[in-house]
Design a protein around this motif. Sequence first.
Motif, PDB file in Angstrom:
ATOM      1  N   VAL A 168      -0.227  13.416   2.047  1.00 16.25           N
ATOM      2  CA  VAL A 168       0.140  12.113   1.462  1.00 16.25           C
ATOM      3  C   VAL A 168       0.782  11.210   2.509  1.00 16.25           C
ATOM      4  CG1 VAL A 168       1.670  10.971  -0.196  1.00 16.25           C
ATOM      5  CG2 VAL A 168       0.337  12.972  -0.882  1.00 16.25           C
ATOM      6  N   PHE A 169       1.685  11.784   3.300  1.00 19.33           N
ATOM      7  CA  PHE A 169       2.312  10.979   4.347  1.00 19.33           C
ATOM      8  C   PHE A 169       1.275  10.506   5.371  1.00 19.33           C
ATOM      9  CE2 PHE A 169       6.401  13.199   3.217  1.00 19.33           C
ATOM     10  CZ  PHE A 169       7.045  12.069   2.765  1.00 19.33           C
ATOM     11  N   LEU A 170       0.326  11.405   5.705  1.00 16.85           N
ATOM     12  CA  LEU A 170      -0.734  11.010   6.628  1.00 16.85           C
ATOM     13  C   LEU A 170      -1.579   9.893   6.032  1.00 16.85           C
ATOM     14  CD1 LEU A 170      -2.258  11.516   9.263  1.00 16.85           C
ATOM     15  CD2 LEU A 170      -3.633  13.244   8.044  1.00 16.85           C
ATOM     16  N   LEU A 171      -1.838   9.978   4.731  1.00 18.91           N
ATOM     17  CA  LEU A 171      -2.591   8.914   4.055  1.00 18.91           C
ATOM     18  C   LEU A 171      -1.858   7.572   4.141  1.00 18.91           C
ATOM     19  CD1 LEU A 171      -4.955   7.984   2.270  1.00 18.91           C
ATOM     20  CD2 LEU A 171      -3.597   8.739   0.270  1.00 18.91           C
ATOM     21  N   MET A 172      -0.547   7.604   3.982  1.00 15.75           N
ATOM     22  CA  MET A 172       0.254   6.365   4.049  1.00 15.75           C
ATOM     23  C   MET A 172       0.199   5.763   5.453  1.00 15.75           C
ATOM     24  SD  MET A 172       3.532   7.585   1.760  1.00 15.75           S
ATOM     25  CE  MET A 172       4.405   6.044   1.881  1.00 15.75           C
ATOM     26  N   VAL A 173       0.290   6.656   6.474  1.00 18.11           N
ATOM     27  CA  VAL A 173       0.251   6.154   7.843  1.00 18.11           C
ATOM     28  C   VAL A 173      -1.119   5.568   8.166  1.00 18.11           C
ATOM     29  CG1 VAL A 173       0.373   6.834  10.273  1.00 18.11           C
ATOM     30  CG2 VAL A 173       2.056   7.708   8.664  1.00 18.11           C
ATOM     31  N   TYR A 230      -1.889   1.726   9.192  1.00 17.93           N
ATOM     32  CA  TYR A 230      -2.524   1.411  10.468  1.00 17.93           C
ATOM     33  C   TYR A 230      -3.815   0.626  10.267  1.00 17.93           C
ATOM     34  CZ  TYR A 230      -5.017   2.082  14.856  1.00 17.93           C
ATOM     35  OH  TYR A 230      -5.729   1.873  16.022  1.00 17.93           O
ATOM     36  N   SER A 231      -4.580   1.027   9.279  1.00 20.22           N
ATOM     37  CA  SER A 231      -5.854   0.336   9.016  1.00 20.22           C
ATOM     38  C   SER A 231      -5.621  -1.109   8.604  1.00 20.22           C
ATOM     39  CB  SER A 231      -6.645   1.087   7.924  1.00 20.22           C
ATOM     40  OG  SER A 231      -6.916   2.416   8.330  1.00 20.22           O
ATOM     41  N   LEU A 232      -4.645  -1.331   7.723  1.00 21.14           N
ATOM     42  CA  LEU A 232      -4.346  -2.706   7.294  1.00 21.14           C
ATOM     43  C   LEU A 232      -3.815  -3.539   8.463  1.00 21.14           C
ATOM     44  CD1 LEU A 232      -2.696  -2.033   3.816  1.00 21.14           C
ATOM     45  CD2 LEU A 232      -4.892  -3.162   4.242  1.00 21.14           C
ATOM     46  N   HIS A 233      -2.941  -2.948   9.250  1.00 22.07           N
ATOM     47  CA  HIS A 233      -2.379  -3.679  10.392  1.00 22.07           C
ATOM     48  C   HIS A 233      -3.480  -4.089  11.366  1.00 22.07           C
ATOM     49  CE1 HIS A 233      -0.333  -4.199  14.294  1.00 22.07           C
ATOM     50  NE2 HIS A 233       0.691  -4.664  13.557  1.00 22.07           N
ATOM     51  N   ARG A 234      -4.424  -3.162  11.625  1.00 23.58           N
ATOM     52  CA  ARG A 234      -5.519  -3.470  12.548  1.00 23.58           C
ATOM     53  C   ARG A 234      -6.424  -4.557  11.984  1.00 23.58           C
ATOM     54  NH1 ARG A 234      -9.642   0.950  15.314  1.00 23.58           N
ATOM     55  NH2 ARG A 234     -10.647  -0.539  16.761  1.00 23.58           N
ATOM     56  N   ALA A 248       0.835  -1.205   0.000  1.00 23.86           N
ATOM     57  CA  ALA A 248       0.000   0.000   0.000  1.00 23.86           C
ATOM     58  C   ALA A 248       0.868   1.253   0.000  1.00 23.86           C
ATOM     59  CB  ALA A 248      -0.918  -0.015   1.205  1.00 23.86           C
ATOM     60  N   GLN A 249       1.928   1.262   0.803  1.00 21.51           N
ATOM     61  CA  GLN A 249       2.812   2.417   0.834  1.00 21.51           C
ATOM     62  C   GLN A 249       3.575   2.566  -0.487  1.00 21.51           C
ATOM     63  OE1 GLN A 249       2.055   3.821   3.777  1.00 21.51           O
ATOM     64  NE2 GLN A 249       0.944   1.862   3.991  1.00 21.51           N
ATOM     65  N   THR A 250       3.941   1.439  -1.055  1.00 14.74           N
ATOM     66  CA  THR A 250       4.655   1.492  -2.334  1.00 14.74           C
ATOM     67  C   THR A 250       3.768   2.052  -3.437  1.00 14.74           C
ATOM     68  OG1 THR A 250       5.946  -0.438  -1.653  1.00 14.74           O
ATOM     69  CG2 THR A 250       5.935   0.099  -3.993  1.00 14.74           C
ATOM     70  N   ALA A 251       2.484   1.661  -3.402  1.00 13.68           N
ATOM     71  CA  ALA A 251       1.568   2.159  -4.422  1.00 13.68           C
ATOM     72  C   ALA A 251       1.389   3.678  -4.337  1.00 13.68           C
ATOM     73  CB  ALA A 251       0.222   1.469  -4.301  1.00 13.68           C
ATOM     74  N   ILE A 252       1.217   4.177  -3.119  1.00  8.71           N
ATOM     75  CA  ILE A 252       1.035   5.627  -2.946  1.00  8.71           C
ATOM     76  C   ILE A 252       2.300   6.370  -3.336  1.00  8.71           C
ATOM     77  CG2 ILE A 252       0.605   7.440  -1.251  1.00  8.71           C
ATOM     78  CD1 ILE A 252      -1.093   5.405   0.310  1.00  8.71           C
TER      79      ILE A 252
END
Length: 372
Positions: free
Chosen positions: A351-356, A360-364, A324-328
């Motif tokens: 953009v950085f906030l979107l990556m975080v 976090y959403s995927l990890h949860r 996900a981070q790589t895509a963004i």
Amino acid sequence: MAERGAWRIAGRPVGAWAEPMRRVVSRILPGDDDPAAPDIPAGEWLVDCAVYVDGRRLPNEPDFRAALRTAAREDGFVWLGVRDPTQAEFQQVADVFGLHELAVEEAVTASHRPKIERYGDVTLFVMRTTRYLDHPFLSETSEVVETGEVLVFIGDHFVITVRHGAPGELATVRADLEKRPDLLRFGPWSVAHAVSDRLVDSYLEVAHGFEADLDVLEEHVFSQVTSDRIAHIYQLKRELMEFKRAVAPLQRPLAAIVEDKDLLAKEIRRYFRDVNDTLLRVVERVASYDDLLNSILQAHLAQVTVTQNNDMRKIASWAAIAAAQTAIAGVYGMNFDYMPELHWRYGYPVVFLLMVVSAYSLHRAFRRSGWL
């Protein structure tokens, strides 16, 4: 010169054959006055030699030729104990006791299966000996059981025990049996019973040792600390198979002794029946230990598979988060001039906030599903 008309054999008078024939007969059935029967001294291979009459041991007789004469004269029997004899050494015993040449071959070679066999008037009873070897911990090279062999030759006035290997010493068997004149009165078969009874009891001791090892192994396999125990399981299974090969084949010879009413008296058969019952319990334990080892092995393999699946799910979860981070980052690394966020003051922070937030959403989500 021989008298005219005297009977001749092979060109010689009958009288000339008297002395050679007497020597042949004396070799088979030696007499007290036989000058051609020298005493046979005891060697390191000869453990003990004793004559038993009416359940009592006579004074020691180191020469087994003389002991056999005494036993035949007193209607008793000789118990000759031999350990790891050579061909030449045991041939002396065979010549005195009239053993078959095949029996001599059996006596000097080890690694026989348990069996009972008849050589004319002599019965051969073969049993395997076992001993549990203490070890501080179980490893892939640990020796758990040591095996040997005992052969028992049983005749009318003698019993010969031949031991191969360290396990199965018979000195205590002899000492305990000499305290039971009521059993010794049954003759040579009482010795065969005492030996088999002691060996089967030792099987129980080895079985208890295996049970303790299985408990420890089972505890380690199902503990929280993961470790590779497959080599240890296989090693214990190999040792158990060696023990099984020593124990299981003895069932048929003991059953034959118990069921053969012509082989020995009814009273001594009762004692053998008790030994056979104990052996059956040992065989059942060995079979259950084998099944338990197979279950432990299958459970451990299943554990390994589950652990690998958990690892793969964790790897896949972290790979999805990274993707996900790589895509963004990939979209904003194309150096386009016409993108809404390029000329916006807060473009990069958003953009950085979107990556975080996406990480976090995927990890949860993965944590909730049990992948992480």
